[in-house]
Scaffold this motif. Structure first.
Motif, PDB file in Angstrom:
ATOM      1  N   GLU A   9      45.162  44.918  45.603  1.00 63.23           N
ATOM      2  CA  GLU A   9      44.097  44.525  46.537  1.00 63.23           C
ATOM      3  C   GLU A   9      43.382  45.750  47.109  1.00 63.23           C
ATOM      4  N   THR A  10      44.125  46.802  47.372  1.00 59.67           N
ATOM      5  CA  THR A  10      43.531  48.028  47.906  1.00 59.67           C
ATOM      6  C   THR A  10      42.690  48.730  46.852  1.00 59.67           C
ATOM      7  N   GLN A  56      39.203  47.333  45.773  1.00 55.30           N
ATOM      8  CA  GLN A  56      38.060  47.653  46.624  1.00 55.30           C
ATOM      9  C   GLN A  56      37.690  49.130  46.567  1.00 55.30           C
TER      10      GLN A  56
END
Length: 77
Positions: free
Chosen positions: A40-41, A44
């Motif tokens: 998820e990090t 982005q």
């Protein structure tokens, strides 16, 4: 007296101990947890390298968890 550079006797192949089983479980858990958080990090921050960066971070976390768990489990009776 043995020579300081003599090779160690080989361990029995295929030996699965409680310590190695527990350490493998810890590595798998660290890999699964890190994969979820890191993807998820990185999705982005580094969209083109998200999968590669997640894999590298997961493998590093799994290796660290394996080593720490193995050290800890060897101290138990």
């Amino acid at each position: 007296m043995t020579e300081p550079l003599a090779p160690r006797p080989a361990a029995k192949a295929g030996r699965w101990t409680k310590q190695s089983a527990g350490a493998t479980f810890a590595a798998a858990a660290a890999l699964a947890f890190t994969r979820d958080v890191a993807f998820e990090t990185f999705k982005q921050v580094l969209p083109d390298w998200a999968y590669t960066a997640t894999t590298v971070v997961g493998l590093i976390a799994a290796a660290g968890a394996y080593c720490l768990a193995l050290l800890w489990l060897r101290r138990l009776p």
